[in-house]
Scaffold this motif. Sequence first.
Motif, PDB file in Angstrom:
ATOM      1  N   LEU A  48       0.839  -1.199   0.000  1.00  0.00           N
ATOM      2  CA  LEU A  48       0.000   0.000   0.000  1.00  0.00           C
ATOM      3  C   LEU A  48       0.876   1.251   0.000  1.00  0.00           C
ATOM      4  O   LEU A  48       0.640   2.189  -0.763  1.00  0.00           O
ATOM      5  CB  LEU A  48      -0.927   0.015   1.221  1.00  0.00           C
ATOM      6  N   HIS A  49       1.891   1.263   0.848  1.00  0.00           N
ATOM      7  CA  HIS A  49       2.783   2.417   0.970  1.00  0.00           C
ATOM      8  C   HIS A  49       3.453   2.739  -0.370  1.00  0.00           C
ATOM      9  O   HIS A  49       3.490   3.895  -0.795  1.00  0.00           O
ATOM     10  CB  HIS A  49       3.817   2.163   2.058  1.00  0.00           C
ATOM     11  N   LYS A  50       3.970   1.712  -1.038  1.00  0.00           N
ATOM     12  CA  LYS A  50       4.628   1.924  -2.331  1.00  0.00           C
ATOM     13  C   LYS A  50       3.651   2.478  -3.364  1.00  0.00           C
ATOM     14  O   LYS A  50       4.002   3.369  -4.143  1.00  0.00           O
ATOM     15  CB  LYS A  50       5.259   0.619  -2.836  1.00  0.00           C
ATOM     16  N   ALA A  51       2.404   1.985  -3.371  1.00  0.00           N
ATOM     17  CA  ALA A  51       1.409   2.469  -4.324  1.00  0.00           C
ATOM     18  C   ALA A  51       0.988   3.903  -4.010  1.00  0.00           C
ATOM     19  O   ALA A  51       0.828   4.718  -4.923  1.00  0.00           O
ATOM     20  CB  ALA A  51       0.183   1.554  -4.313  1.00  0.00           C
ATOM     21  N   LEU A  52       0.812   4.219  -2.728  1.00  0.00           N
ATOM     22  CA  LEU A  52       0.399   5.567  -2.342  1.00  0.00           C
ATOM     23  C   LEU A  52       1.484   6.606  -2.629  1.00  0.00           C
ATOM     24  O   LEU A  52       1.179   7.745  -2.968  1.00  0.00           O
ATOM     25  CB  LEU A  52       0.021   5.614  -0.852  1.00  0.00           C
ATOM     26  N   LYS A  53       2.742   6.207  -2.480  1.00  0.00           N
ATOM     27  CA  LYS A  53       3.850   7.139  -2.731  1.00  0.00           C
ATOM     28  C   LYS A  53       3.834   7.663  -4.160  1.00  0.00           C
ATOM     29  O   LYS A  53       4.283   8.773  -4.419  1.00  0.00           O
ATOM     30  CB  LYS A  53       5.196   6.456  -2.453  1.00  0.00           C
ATOM     31  N   LYS A  54       3.300   6.888  -5.083  1.00  0.00           N
ATOM     32  CA  LYS A  54       3.257   7.291  -6.486  1.00  0.00           C
ATOM     33  C   LYS A  54       2.195   8.349  -6.753  1.00  0.00           C
ATOM     34  O   LYS A  54       2.296   9.082  -7.729  1.00  0.00           O
ATOM     35  CB  LYS A  54       2.980   6.072  -7.372  1.00  0.00           C
ATOM     36  N   ILE A  55       1.173   8.442  -5.882  1.00  0.00           N
ATOM     37  CA  ILE A  55       0.065   9.350  -6.179  1.00  0.00           C
ATOM     38  C   ILE A  55      -0.155  10.455  -5.155  1.00  0.00           C
ATOM     39  O   ILE A  55      -0.841  11.430  -5.447  1.00  0.00           O
ATOM     40  CB  ILE A  55      -1.254   8.562  -6.362  1.00  0.00           C
ATOM     41  N   THR A  56       0.412  10.336  -3.970  1.00  0.00           N
ATOM     42  CA  THR A  56       0.192  11.354  -2.938  1.00  0.00           C
ATOM     43  C   THR A  56       1.345  11.358  -1.933  1.00  0.00           C
ATOM     44  O   THR A  56       2.164  10.447  -1.922  1.00  0.00           O
ATOM     45  CB  THR A  56      -1.155  11.113  -2.215  1.00  0.00           C
ATOM     46  N   LYS A  57       1.353  12.369  -1.109  1.00  0.00           N
ATOM     47  CA  LYS A  57       2.357  12.456  -0.044  1.00  0.00           C
ATOM     48  C   LYS A  57       1.914  11.550   1.102  1.00  0.00           C
ATOM     49  O   LYS A  57       0.769  11.626   1.556  1.00  0.00           O
ATOM     50  CB  LYS A  57       2.458  13.899   0.438  1.00  0.00           C
TER      51      LYS A  57
END
Length: 172
Positions: A48-57
């Motif tokens: 989840l963290h890796k995916a979220l890093k691509k789209i938001t802070k």
Amino acid sequence: MHPLMVSIPSFRLEDNSVERGYTVFKIEVLMCGRQHTIEKRYSEFHTLHKALKKITKVPEIPSKHVRNWIPKVLEQRRHGLELYLQTIITENEVLPKIFLDFLNIRHFPSLPKTESCGSFDTDLEESSKLTHQPALLFLRDPYVLPDNHDTFPNVVTEGVIHGMFYPDLQPR
């Protein structure tokens, strides 16, 4: 206040004969008065963290490499993951779909952060109006038995009325 609240109240160790043992974190999700519980492994948080890093802070996630057999270390990781989820909720006006999917939330109300899932400040006349179309219309009063000469009697209505008001009467 955001209409979504999460907590990680506990974790458990899972022993597996195929792979090394791992830790499962119990996540309680409360949204608009409804609560459900899911269980996730740390690897799912990391994905989840890796995916979220691509789209938001996103905030920092607890370290991936810890001694996961020491209870105190696992408790620190549990607390860190709980804080991680809560920070994502408070720092994002609109929560990413990836995050909602992670928490198994299928429908999320599109409300600003300052509103809750229902506001009592709305005009009562506005809130009492129906927003849907009727599904069934009656051409005559459904609580009155049909005439004896009716060629197609309402069997359901007749059965209910007979059952409630004439329980000893035998059907025709």
